[in-house]
Design a protein around this motif. Structure first.
Motif, PDB file in Angstrom:
ATOM      1  N   ASP A  43    -100.595  20.639 -13.809  1.00  0.00           N
ATOM      2  CA  ASP A  43     -99.988  19.315 -13.683  1.00  0.00           C
ATOM      3  C   ASP A  43     -99.868  18.884 -12.229  1.00  0.00           C
ATOM      4  OD1 ASP A  43     -98.165  21.292 -13.230  1.00  0.00           O
ATOM      5  OD2 ASP A  43     -96.527  20.383 -14.354  1.00  0.00           O
ATOM      6  N   GLU A  67    -100.646  23.801 -21.550  1.00  0.00           N
ATOM      7  CA  GLU A  67    -100.597  23.558 -20.107  1.00  0.00           C
ATOM      8  C   GLU A  67    -101.980  23.248 -19.543  1.00  0.00           C
ATOM      9  OE1 GLU A  67     -98.862  27.022 -18.443  1.00  0.00           O
ATOM     10  OE2 GLU A  67     -96.857  26.665 -19.258  1.00  0.00           O
ATOM     11  N   CYS A 107     -94.235  17.238  -8.695  1.00  0.00           N
ATOM     12  CA  CYS A 107     -94.908  16.317  -9.612  1.00  0.00           C
ATOM     13  C   CYS A 107     -94.053  15.079  -9.847  1.00  0.00           C
ATOM     14  CB  CYS A 107     -95.198  17.012 -10.935  1.00  0.00           C
ATOM     15  SG  CYS A 107     -96.485  18.269 -10.869  1.00  0.00           S
ATOM     16  N   ASN A 133     -92.914  21.510 -10.489  1.00  0.00           N
ATOM     17  CA  ASN A 133     -92.499  20.407 -11.363  1.00  0.00           C
ATOM     18  C   ASN A 133     -91.735  19.336 -10.591  1.00  0.00           C
ATOM     19  OD1 ASN A 133     -93.619  21.669 -13.593  1.00  0.00           O
ATOM     20  ND2 ASN A 133     -91.719  22.688 -14.177  1.00  0.00           N
TER      21      ASN A 133
END
Length: 624
Positions: A401, A558, A360, A357
């Motif tokens: 992601d 997700e 990202c 995360n």
């Protein structure tokens, strides 16, 4: 003074003087009649008030305050009266009466030394003080006809002031004086009206792109639609840290179309489409203020993954320590991302959800905050938008992601007959590095004129990269359409990787393989997926697996876009006291496979209506 002979012993009398009469000026003329007899003159001299000047009065008042001198003053006063009388008898000017003065020791003059803090503040009088966009104090210092920017809270700035003080005073400043001066200088920066947005290595301002060469003279490369050149007196744009290294001077004679040739010479990718995609990616790394794709390199051992990553780092953002290991804490990772324009993490095996995360956020832009040391409420903000590089034997990015923001490039193993020594590799690469840079800067200059005219029907996940990549591919001679096809194909590969690495997505695809639609409660789907996972040997002992219905809803979110990319859509809605999920496989046209319903112990209202199935057109609602 004339002597008075045969005088009687004077009677001690204290001399009282009216406050309006001066005490030490010359005795004025006692009487206007100069023809008086000697006896009258003596009488007048004893009875007439003596006019004294202000100085003698002040001295007398001072002496009267000292009891040990009272007797002496009486005797002297009587003697002065007698001397005045004698002078008048002889028609002579009386001498000035003298008063004894107490011997006063001369005190040495105190020389007030300038404080160390004031000296240091004065040494910084020519500095330019300002803040960045986060209100952090900085100072621009002119050294050898160029300006250098220092963080005022850094140890380097403190040492610079110590150096300046020592060169003048030939002694070290005290810690108190230095800290007081630092506080005053920081105040000047914080409350100044000057603010500059500082970047590392690459910046942009008013249709101009800038690249910091990090040399001793703080020169930069300026790029715009008119061309590119080296600027010796740039505006205040950059800040540096100790890990940043100097870049070689570009060879601007190299044209854009030579870049692909240089890439083929020094990099070995398995597919030609990856070579073209990498050439475009390399140029986009020099573009400021856009969201950058994450470079993910993979390949078997001996595929030169670390060497390839080092070469990319040397082209874009040379550093003394070029490759990093992934830190253990989130805070340390934030510091790495803040301090380097292109952080490259080497030889990775896995990435936690937390670090994934964070990467990202680094790709598209974000910030990390923590409490400032030794303070209660102040925050330290680490802000970054970075070009991130990852490499490993397998594709280390597994979360959807992160894969959505990445390009996956596979390297081929170098044959035994083509292997070279480290010295030979870096010697050849170093000779071509100025050519790499010249081709890249010329490509950006030409692409700036095309960028505004780019119009696309289909855009990849990273929109800025897609539009700029199209213009850059046109300049490089690759062709915008060829680039777009390579990028979208790479996105499909990333999507497949996301599905295969996510146990819930893999189970759903296997479950819907021979179905067009399916509807039941979310808890029933959990049971169905457990059966599929056992049959397909999907690992369910991982955190990303869903064993409860509420967890399944989150896991499906997700991978929603990944499932849609392969034609599977779902919808979750509240129906009475339970949640109903409907799955539809648009990628499988099997009319014999109609809606499959599980037997539910629910009221009659739980039954599915045909309208429920017809509403599944990709625009679906979510309910947890």
């Amino acid at each position: 003074m004339n002597k008075v002979t045969n005088r009687k012993k004077p009677i001690k009398k204290r001399l009282f003087v009216k406050s309006a009469q001066p005490l030490s000026s010359s005795i004025d003329t006692v009487n206007e009649n100069q023809s008086l007899t000697t006896d009258n003159q003596t009488t007048l001299a004893k009875t007439e008030e003596i006019k004294l000047n202000e100085t003698q009065k002040a001295e007398l008042e001072t002496l009267e305050l000292q009891p040990n001198m009272a007797t002496e003053i009486d005797e002297v006063g009587q003697a002065n009266l007698e001397a005045t009388s004698a002078c008048l008898q002889q028609n002579a000017e009386p001498e000035q009466p003298t008063l004894p003065t107490k011997s006063i020791k001369k005190q040495p003059v105190k020389v007030v030394e300038e404080k160390q803090a004031d000296i240091i503040i004065n040494l910084a009088k020519d500095f330019k003080f300002f803040t960045n966009e986060l209100e952090e104090p900085y100072a621009a210092i002119q050294i050898d006809n160029h300006w250098e920017v220092l963080d005022m809270r850094s140890n380097k700035f403190k040492l610079y002031l110590t150096k300046q003080f020592f060169e003048i005073q030939r002694t070290a400043p005290g810690s108190d004086g230095l800290n007081q001066a630092l506080q005053v200088l920081e105040m000047k920066a914080i409350f100044s009206d000057s603010e500059h947005k500082l970047q590392r290595r690459i910046s942009g301002e008013q249709n101009n792109f800038y690249y910091d060469l990090c040399d001793a003279n703080w020169r930069i490369v300026q790029v715009n639609a008119d061309g590119c050149h080296i600027e010796s007196n740039p505006p205040i744009l950059f800040t540096r840290n100790k890990n940043m290294d100097q870049q070689k001077e570009p060879d601007f004679s190299v044209g854009p179309k030579e870049l692909v040739t240089l890439v083929r010479k020094h990099f070995r990718f398995k597919k030609e489409s990856d070579t073209l995609l990498f050439s475009v990616y390399l140029v986009t790394c020099f573009l400021p203020q856009i969201a950058h794709v994450i470079l993910v390199l993979s390949g078997e051992k001996g595929a030169a993954k670390s060497t390839t990553m080092r070469m990319v780092k040397k082209i874009v953002d040379p550093a003394k320590q070029d490759l990093l290991s992934m830190p253990t804490s989130k805070a340390d990772l934030a510091i790495y991302l803040n301090n380097s324009y292109m952080p490259c993490f080497d030889n990775l095996d896995t990435l936690s959800a937390e670090k994934s995360n964070m990467l990202c956020m680094a790709a598209t832009g974000g910030a990390f905050t923590k409490r400032t040391l030794y303070s209660d409420s102040d925050e330290t903000i680490l802000q970054f938008k970075r070009c991130v590089g990852l490499n490993g034997i397998n594709v280390v990015a597994t979360r959807p992601d992160l894969l959505d923001r990445s390009i996956l490039l596979e390297l081929e193993r170098i044959p035994k007959g083509e292997r070279k020594t480290e010295h030979a590799i870096w010697k050849g690469f170093g000779a071509d590095l100025p050519r790499f840079l010249g081709a890249i800067f010329n490509t950006i200059s030409a692409a700036m004129t095309l960028y505004d005219d780019v119009e696309l029907d289909e855009v990849g996940r990273m929109a800025d990269f897609t539009y700029w990549g199209y213009a850059i591919a046109e300049v490089l001679g690759i062709g915008g359409d060829e680039f777009l096809q390579s990028y979208l194909t790479n996105q499909d590969t990333a999507n497949e990787e996301a599905i295969s690495s996510h146990p819930v997505a893999a189970a759903v695809i296997a479950f819907m393989k021979n179905r067009s639609t399916w509807a039941a409660s979310v808890s029933d789907l959990v049971k169905e997926l457990e059966v599929v996972a056992e049959r397909e040997s999907i690992n369910t002992n991982v955190k990303s697996w869903a064993k409860e219905s509420n967890v399944l809803s989150r896991r499906l979110k997700e991978v929603k876009s990944n499932l849609e990319n392969v034609g599977i859509f779902y919808d979750i809605r509240h129906v009475g006291d339970y949640r109903k999920i409907t799955l539809r496989n648009k990628g499988t046209a099997t009319p014999e496979n109609s809606v499959s319903r599980s037997t539910l112990q629910r009221p009659a209202t739980d039954a599915l209506e045909d309208d429920d199935l017809l509403s599944l057109d990709g625009k679906l609602d979510y309910c947890n």
